[in-house]
Scaffold this motif. Structure first.
Motif, PDB file in Angstrom:
ATOM      1  N   GLY A  65       0.919  -1.135  -0.115  1.00  0.00           N
ATOM      2  CA  GLY A  65       0.035   0.090   0.109  1.00  0.00           C
ATOM      3  C   GLY A  65       0.875   1.428  -0.002  1.00  0.00           C
ATOM      4  N   HIS A  83      -9.070  -4.009  -1.426  1.00  0.00           N
ATOM      5  CA  HIS A  83      -8.712  -2.594  -0.944  1.00  0.00           C
ATOM      6  C   HIS A  83      -9.044  -1.472  -1.422  1.00  0.00           C
ATOM      7  N   THR A 220      -3.125  -0.961 -10.093  1.00  0.00           N
ATOM      8  CA  THR A 220      -3.428  -0.014  -9.085  1.00  0.00           C
ATOM      9  C   THR A 220      -3.717   0.977  -9.237  1.00  0.00           C
ATOM     10  N   ASP A 221      -4.854   1.589  -8.434  1.00  0.00           N
ATOM     11  CA  ASP A 221      -5.198   3.203  -8.682  1.00  0.00           C
ATOM     12  C   ASP A 221      -4.084   4.047  -8.362  1.00  0.00           C
ATOM     13  N   TRP A 225      -3.731   2.293  -3.550  1.00  0.00           N
ATOM     14  CA  TRP A 225      -4.455   1.136  -2.811  1.00  0.00           C
ATOM     15  C   TRP A 225      -5.395   0.277  -3.536  1.00  0.00           C
ATOM     16  N   THR A 226      -6.317   0.971  -4.345  1.00  0.00           N
ATOM     17  CA  THR A 226      -7.173   0.298  -4.758  1.00  0.00           C
ATOM     18  C   THR A 226      -6.708  -0.469  -6.176  1.00  0.00           C
ATOM     19  N   LEU A 227      -7.401  -1.767  -5.971  1.00  0.00           N
ATOM     20  CA  LEU A 227      -6.834  -2.899  -6.992  1.00  0.00           C
ATOM     21  C   LEU A 227      -8.109  -3.213  -7.986  1.00  0.00           C
TER      22      LEU A 227
END
Length: 260
Positions: A65, A83, A220-221, A225-227
């Protein structure tokens, strides 16, 4: 580290699991067309604090992260699957929303996730994906018990997902849980039976089948974090925390109306 919980700790784990399940159930009911993801995060915080519990996410800062997660719940929409960091987004009719929540209370953590469709639209492909993860989760739980091995769970999960026609990513999967959210052993969403750690009574596992419609590749964003799915396809994710018992496995994160 692999923890084996005492009977007293298992009692506390049941309380934490019930809290996680009830918060998720409440949030699902509130997640309607027009709801903002940041509101869901605020509601989660309020319920966690009111229960005298702690979020496992706010200060969570693993190697994959970017800095502390900084929120109380993961909210993943459509092509996001893991996430999902809450942000200023308003839910629309037909959105596929995943809520993933991990909480610690009295020194024991529990972790669960649910995927569902927001509003009245019910895209058949999305319903099928959610159903596949739920069936895979049930198969994984059925394969768990004293003397079974991690590979037996992974094989059961992977068989359901593969037969449903979905690619399987092995970077992220289930995990041990106890005094902390993420522990050994890792539980891949596919594997070979008869392999890996032998399950013992008192072991807690968070099993979490997740899939993407047409790819096994994640991106990954910019939030770090965001997958998301690499192709922009939809995703689904189901998770329960279970306790290995002398004669099988107990699901700790069932909502109140489903508890025995």
């Amino acid at each position: 580290m692999i923890e084996i919980l005492s009977p007293t700790e298992l009692t506390r784990a049941k309380d934490t699991g019930a809290l996680v399940a009830d918060i998720l159930h409440t949030l699902k009911g509130r997640s309607t067309v027009g709801t903002n993801l940041l509101d869901i995060d605020r509601w989660a915080k309020a319920m966690i604090v009111e229960a005298g519990a702690l979020s496992c996410y706010v200060d969570y800062e693993p190697s994959f992260g970017r800095g502390p997660f900084g929120h109380y719940i993961c909210t993943a929409v459509n092509d996001a699957v893991l996430h999902g960091r809450p942000y200023d987004y308003t839910l629309a009719d037909g959105d596929l929303l995943t809520l993933d929540l991990a909480v610690s209370k009295a020194g024991v953590a529990a972790d669960a996730a649910i995927s569902f469709i927001v509003g009245d639209a019910k895209p058949p492909e999305s319903i099928a994906m959610i159903d596949a993860t739920e069936r895979a989760l049930a198969a994984g739980i059925a394969a768990a018990g004293p003397g079974a091995r991690i590979g037996d769970i992974s094989h059961a999960i992977g068989t359901v997902l593969s037969e449903a026609g979905y690619p399987i990513n092995t970077e992220f999967g289930g995990h041990g849980i106890g005094s902390t959210m993420h522990q050994d052993p890792h539980v891949s969403n596919t594997g070979r039976p008869g392999r890996g750690y032998k399950l013992r009574p008192g072991l807690l596992l968070a099993l979490e089948p997740w899939i993407m419609a047409d790819t096994a590749e994640l991106v990954t964003d910019a939030d770090g974090w965001t997958l998301r799915s690499a192709t922009g396809c939809r995703t689904a994710h189901s998770e329960h925390t279970i306790a290995i018992t002398d004669d099988g496995a107990d699901i700790l994160t069932l909502p109140q109306q489903m508890r025995p």
